[in-house]
Design an enzyme around this catalytic site. Structure first.
Site, PDB file in Angstrom:
ATOM      1  N   PHE A  34       6.458  19.495  -5.297  1.00 13.43           N
ATOM      2  CA  PHE A  34       6.855  18.160  -5.746  1.00 13.43           C
ATOM      3  C   PHE A  34       6.929  17.209  -4.550  1.00 13.43           C
ATOM      4  O   PHE A  34       7.557  17.523  -3.547  1.00 13.43           O
ATOM      5  CB  PHE A  34       8.211  18.225  -6.460  1.00 13.43           C
ATOM      6  CG  PHE A  34       8.713  16.868  -6.872  1.00 13.43           C
ATOM      7  CD1 PHE A  34       8.011  16.102  -7.810  1.00 13.43           C
ATOM      8  CD2 PHE A  34       9.863  16.331  -6.318  1.00 13.43           C
ATOM      9  CE1 PHE A  34       8.453  14.842  -8.166  1.00 13.43           C
ATOM     10  CE2 PHE A  34      10.320  15.072  -6.678  1.00 13.43           C
ATOM     11  CZ  PHE A  34       9.609  14.323  -7.605  1.00 13.43           C
ATOM     12  N   GLN A  35       6.280  16.077  -4.666  1.00 13.34           N
ATOM     13  CA  GLN A  35       6.229  15.055  -3.615  1.00 13.34           C
ATOM     14  C   GLN A  35       5.676  15.579  -2.298  1.00 13.34           C
ATOM     15  O   GLN A  35       6.096  15.152  -1.225  1.00 13.34           O
ATOM     16  CB  GLN A  35       7.603  14.399  -3.432  1.00 13.34           C
ATOM     17  CG  GLN A  35       7.996  13.611  -4.680  1.00 13.34           C
ATOM     18  CD  GLN A  35       9.117  12.621  -4.435  1.00 13.34           C
ATOM     19  OE1 GLN A  35       9.982  12.861  -3.610  1.00 13.34           O
ATOM     20  NE2 GLN A  35       9.089  11.515  -5.167  1.00 13.34           N
TER      21      GLN A  35
ATOM     22  N   MET B 153      -9.633 -18.062   0.409  1.00 16.78           N
ATOM     23  CA  MET B 153     -10.694 -17.591   1.295  1.00 16.78           C
ATOM     24  C   MET B 153     -11.829 -16.960   0.494  1.00 16.78           C
ATOM     25  O   MET B 153     -13.002 -17.105   0.836  1.00 16.78           O
ATOM     26  CB  MET B 153     -10.109 -16.596   2.303  1.00 16.78           C
ATOM     27  CG  MET B 153     -11.047 -16.234   3.420  1.00 16.78           C
ATOM     28  SD  MET B 153     -11.607 -17.700   4.314  1.00 16.78           S
ATOM     29  CE  MET B 153     -10.550 -17.670   5.753  1.00 16.78           C
TER      30      MET B 153
ATOM     31  N   GLU C  29       7.946   0.815   0.727  1.00 15.66           N
ATOM     32  CA  GLU C  29       7.723   1.381   2.062  1.00 15.66           C
ATOM     33  C   GLU C  29       6.679   0.606   2.862  1.00 15.66           C
ATOM     34  O   GLU C  29       6.710   0.585   4.089  1.00 15.66           O
ATOM     35  CB  GLU C  29       7.320   2.853   1.967  1.00 15.66           C
ATOM     36  CG  GLU C  29       8.458   3.778   1.542  1.00 15.66           C
ATOM     37  CD  GLU C  29       8.581   3.912   0.026  1.00 15.66           C
ATOM     38  OE1 GLU C  29       7.917   3.137  -0.697  1.00 15.66           O
ATOM     39  OE2 GLU C  29       9.346   4.783  -0.433  1.00 15.66           O
TER      40      GLU C  29
ATOM     41  N   LYS D 101      11.962  19.173   5.252  1.00 16.58           N
ATOM     42  CA  LYS D 101      13.388  19.078   4.942  1.00 16.58           C
ATOM     43  C   LYS D 101      14.200  20.217   5.559  1.00 16.58           C
ATOM     44  O   LYS D 101      15.297  20.002   6.078  1.00 16.58           O
ATOM     45  CB  LYS D 101      13.576  19.071   3.421  1.00 16.58           C
ATOM     46  CG  LYS D 101      14.996  18.740   3.008  1.00 16.58           C
ATOM     47  CD  LYS D 101      15.100  18.424   1.537  1.00 16.58           C
ATOM     48  CE  LYS D 101      16.516  17.977   1.197  1.00 16.58           C
ATOM     49  NZ  LYS D 101      16.663  17.684  -0.236  1.00 16.58           N
TER      50      LYS D 101
HETATM   51  C1  LIG Z   1      -4.662  -6.291   0.666  1.00 21.72           C
HETATM   52  C2  LIG Z   1      -5.845  -7.182   0.683  1.00 21.72           C
HETATM   53  N1  LIG Z   1      -6.648  -7.268  -0.406  1.00 21.72           N
HETATM   54  C3  LIG Z   1      -7.722  -8.091  -0.395  1.00 21.72           C
HETATM   55  C4  LIG Z   1      -8.035  -8.829   0.702  1.00 21.72           C
HETATM   56  C5  LIG Z   1      -9.253  -9.734   0.703  1.00 21.72           C
HETATM   57  N2  LIG Z   1      -8.868 -11.134   0.860  1.00 21.72           N
HETATM   58  C6  LIG Z   1      -8.908 -11.776   2.040  1.00 21.72           C
HETATM   59  S1  LIG Z   1      -8.353 -13.347   1.955  1.00 21.72           S
HETATM   60  C7  LIG Z   1      -8.056 -13.198   0.304  1.00 21.72           C
HETATM   61  C8  LIG Z   1      -7.509 -14.337  -0.475  1.00 21.72           C
HETATM   62  C9  LIG Z   1      -6.141 -14.696  -0.045  1.00 21.72           C
HETATM   63  O1  LIG Z   1      -5.664 -15.658  -0.938  1.00 21.72           O
HETATM   64  P1  LIG Z   1      -4.300 -16.402  -0.687  1.00 21.72           P
HETATM   65  O2  LIG Z   1      -3.258 -15.453  -0.258  1.00 21.72           O
HETATM   66  O3  LIG Z   1      -4.016 -17.239  -1.877  1.00 21.72           O
HETATM   67  O4  LIG Z   1      -4.614 -17.295   0.585  1.00 21.72           O
HETATM   68  P2  LIG Z   1      -5.569 -18.566   0.742  1.00 21.72           P
HETATM   69  O5  LIG Z   1      -6.891 -18.057   1.197  1.00 21.72           O
HETATM   70  O6  LIG Z   1      -5.644 -19.252  -0.593  1.00 21.72           O
HETATM   71  O7  LIG Z   1      -4.903 -19.372   1.786  1.00 21.72           O
HETATM   72  C10 LIG Z   1      -8.403 -11.930  -0.156  1.00 21.72           C
HETATM   73  C11 LIG Z   1      -8.306 -11.501  -1.545  1.00 21.72           C
HETATM   74  C12 LIG Z   1      -7.173  -8.693   1.814  1.00 21.72           C
HETATM   75  N3  LIG Z   1      -7.393  -9.348   2.962  1.00 21.72           N
HETATM   76  N4  LIG Z   1      -6.092  -7.885   1.777  1.00 21.72           N
END
Ligand SMILES: Cc1ncc(C[n+]2csc(CCOP(=O)(O)OP(=O)(O)O)c2C)c(N)n1
Lengths: 163, 578
Positions: B112-113, B477, B50, B162
């Site tokens: 439920f749900q 990042m 979803e 529902k």
């Molecule tokens: C759902 C979610 N969890 C954690 C983060 C924190 N976060 C921001 S950038 C990142 C790393 C992303 O890594 P990748 O997709 O490999 O991209 P890259 O930076 O290597 O280009 C994380 C964990 C986020 N933005 N979203």
């Protein structure tokens, strides 16, 4: 500074939690909150007391206005207004001390509304400070319970908050 | 004629002109799914989770300007949408989510749900409704669409028990609607617009800073005309990319944390700032105490609560960007005052010095594939014309920096919430809305895994999405921040046990490609882009150590940007000009 914000909102399930949720989510404080239906059953009137700098209060009113269910609002503290709060206080009292409490209540234009064997209950309305002062004078008696309604307010003169 | 609640839901969608919805069925929404089965006007796209339904609807909405629609069941169905709803909320994307709910007589019983969908989503929707009477259903859905798309757009949830979908009533879909407590502003106040123009025309070091509001309001033409007429420098936020064409001479690049040196220096040194449809987010301003110390600020926004929230505006103008920019152009045409061309020429001279720093240059002779070169090549090979959807991380910033968007609604990314997992499902929504256009998903090894199951949806609907994964074996990042601010303690940011992405793509029925040599990059990109019928997953092994530059670190102002190591020390001061 303290602000009294008076709000007209749709009388719908969930409207109150939207307002409360807004305050907790954005870290604004609520000192008191009262809400009740108005003469128009589709609307509720909410009076909310908050505290904050001018910028914070400006944000609060903008954010409140953004809620879909808020029809109108006014910051009563921006103009002349009347504010009132209701106090119900239950104190320990015997037949001997009851007269003294009644005298005190009368000075504050309050009245005894219930008497039990060992307690009596005083009702008092007024500005918050007046209620505070009254509670101060009761210090020597044993207070059993204090109930305050929170502030209600209305603008002076012809000004009115209506649809 | 009397219709069931379920039929009413579907008829409302039809009458609203909804061509497709994104969803996933379950117990509480089965009546609605049955009604969908019996008609052909509203197409249902079955996702695999979803969350992906919301991102796909979101991508559909961002790329078309139309409201994205989602249909899910109660309980886990609706809790799975929360991330996508919050993503849309943060970026002001019009979306209507219809969720099934347990029958009204069971609400509150921990059935439920059952979850309190209205309660759970309240902080991340523009508005939401629980419908308890079938006679309110059509009107509520009408309201939901109206609220979602008008004013500052946003997601609206309609929770439908529902039993309400089984009950019958007479169906009418209102043509128009008025909500006394909700009246979005349609025009800017003329006096404020005039004051804004007066100030703008007196500027000696102006900047026009434009955000996602330009895209949402379809105001790109007006913005472009205004900027060209004045010949003032223009910078776009991450959300505003494509709002002003990157190829125009007045464009000085993106601003903010990973914006260009010139855009951020201009922000710092300007004397008049016109901010349109942006909100002085912390990723834009840097340290707020050092923000644009010499600027008089005009802030145009449809949402009064955005104005003077983070930065005080000298001239606030509330209303839609399109109408207000149109009015501004009118006032400029009729004004006796003209821009101070001499001062502006001096200003452009200063800007040229900042541009000469070439803050986006990178090592082009590396024996590893540089991620920047991938994006640059994609930009060249697609003629800058593709729809580009991104996940979140370094690759997102590089895409924003090196894909030079000339058109609005072509850059699709989660700016406000920064939702990893957004890329692929949003690209599906974009591809479904634009079946004949090139749709790219720029992602990376960590983000892609968050909604990887959607490769299956791509197969079912034969969506030829081109997935380019900048595989650096790290949450890049996160690794970058750990390198800079945590003394290279790479805590939990290395991705062990990555799958073989080529085989993975192939197992879903797609084309899988991989490349790790700079010399092979062009060929691989070309063959991926040439594939018209099938989805292609390109796993690109990039330089693991690359960082995103330039950068404004925490506590720094726009004028304190950190450049890439090879360019440090090149900083050009700007204060001597007046
Ligand atoms: C759902 C979610 N969890 C954690 C983060 C924190 N976060 C921001 S950038 C990142 C790393 C992303 O890594 P990748 O997709 O490999 O991209 P890259 O930076 O290597 O280009 C994380 C964990 C986020 N933005 N979203």
């Amino acid at each position: 500074m303290q602000h009294i914000i008076s709000i007209l909102l749709e009388n719908e399930a969930g409207a109150l939690s939207r307002v409360a949720g807004l305050f907790s989510a954005r870290g604004y404080n609520i000192e008191s909150l009262t809400v009740a239906p108005t003469e128009d059953a589709s609307l509720s009137r909410m009076t909310l007391v908050t505290r904050g700098s001018d910028t914070v209060v400006e944000q609060i009113t903008k954010q409140l206005n953004k809620l879909v269910e808020v029809v109108k609002l006014v910051d009563l503290t921006e103009g002349q207004h009347i504010e009132r709060e209701l106090l119900l206080v239950k104190v320990e009292a015997t037949a001997d001390t009851r007269a003294q409490i009644r005298d005190l209540a009368e000075i504050f234009h309050g009245r005894i509304v219930d008497v039990g064997e060992t307690t009596c209950t005083v009702e008092l309305t007024g500005m918050g400070e007046k209620l505070d002062a009254f509670l101060q004078t009761l210090r020597s008696t044993n207070i059993v319970e204090v109930v305050r309604s929170g502030v209600s307010g209305i603008a002076r003169g012809r000004k009115a908050l209506r649809t | 004629m009397e219709l069931t609640g379920a039929e009413i839901v579907v008829r409302c969608l039809e009458d609203e002109g909804t061509e497709m919805i994104f969803g996933y069925p379950g117990g509480s929404s089965l009546h609605i799914y049955d009604a969908l089965y019996k008609q052909e006007k509203v197409r249902h796209i079955l996702v695999r989770h979803e969350q992906a339904a919301t991102h796909a609807a979101d991508g559909y909405a961002r790329s078309t300007g139309r409201t994205g629609v989602v249909l899910v069941t109660s309980g886990p169905g609706v809790t799975n949408t929360v991330t996508g709803i919050a993503t849309a909320y943060m970026d002001s994307i019009p979306m209507v989510v219809i969720s099934g709910q347990v029958p009204t007589q069971l609400i509150g019983d921990d059935a439920f749900q059952e979850v309190d969908a209205v309660g759970i989503t309240r902080p991340c929707v523009k508005h939401n409704f629980l419908v308890t009477d079938v006679r309110d259903l059509a009107l509520t859905i009408k309201k939901a669409f109206f609220i979602a798309a008008s004013g500052r757009p946003g997601p609206v949830l309609v929770d439908v028990p529902k039993d309400v979908t089984a009950e019958k009533c007479h169906y009418v879909y209102p043509d128009t609607i008025k909500i006394r407590s909700y009246q979005p502003v349609r025009r800017g106040h003329p006096k404020q617009v005039k004051r804004a123009v007066d100030l703008l025309l007196q500027a000696r070091r102006p900047v026009i800073y434009a955000g996602g509001g330009i895209i949402l309001s379809d105001a790109s033409d007006e913005l472009t005309e205004l900027v060209e007429r004045l010949n003032y420098p223009c910078t776009n936020t991450l959300m505003g990319l494509g709002g002003f064409p990157a190829s125009k001479s007045q464009y000085i690049g993106m601003l903010g944390m990973h914006g260009t040196y010139e855009a951020n220096m201009v922000m710092h040194e300007c004397d008049v700032m016109l901010c349109v449809g942006a909100r002085f987010d912390d990723r834009i301003t840097g340290d707020i105490h050092k923000f644009s110390p010499y600027a008089k600020i005009i802030h145009v926004d449809i949402d009064p609560s955005s104005i003077s929230k983070n930065v005080a505006a000298h001239i606030p103008v509330v209303g839609p960007a399109k109408a207000i920019l149109g009015d501004m152009i009118g006032f400029i045409k009729s004004s006796d005052r003209k821009p101070d061309t001499e001062a502006i020429a001096t200003w452009w001279g200063q800007i040229a010095q900042w541009q000469a720093v070439k803050c986006l240059e990178f090592d082009r002779n590396s024996d590893k594939i540089k991620p920047q070169s991938v994006i640059e090549m994609l930009w060249q090979k697609t003629g800058g014309d593709a729809y580009v959807c991104s996940d979140v991380g370094q690759h997102q910033m590089w895409t924003a920096q090196y894909y030079h968007f000339d058109k609005p609604r072509h850059w699709i990314n989660s700016g406000g919430l920064g939702t990893m997992g957004f890329g692929l499902p949003s690209a599906m929504g974009v591809q479904l809305a634009h079946p004949d256009q090139q749709v790219l998903c720029i992602t990376s090894d960590a983000s892609i895994m968050m909604c990887i199951q959607e490769l299956s949806t791509c197969m079912q609907y034969r969506l030829p999405v081109k997935i380019f994964s900048l595989n650096n074996r790290y949450m890049g990042m996160v690794r970058q921040w750990q390198e800079f601010f945590y003394d290279r303690r790479y805590s939990n940011s290395y991705l062990d046990a990555l799958p073989d992405f080529v085989k993975l793509a192939e197992s879903f029925g797609h084309v899988g490609l991989t490349v790790d040599q700079p010399a092979d990059l062009e060929g691989v990109i070309q063959s991926a882009l040439a594939e018209k019928e099938r989805a292609v997953f390109v796993d690109i092994v990039t330089d693991q150590t690359e960082n995103v530059y330039p950068m404004i670190a925490a506590g720094c102002g726009h004028h304190e940007m950190q450049l890439r190591p090879a360019a440090q020390g090149q900083v050009v001061e700007g204060r001597e000009i007046a």
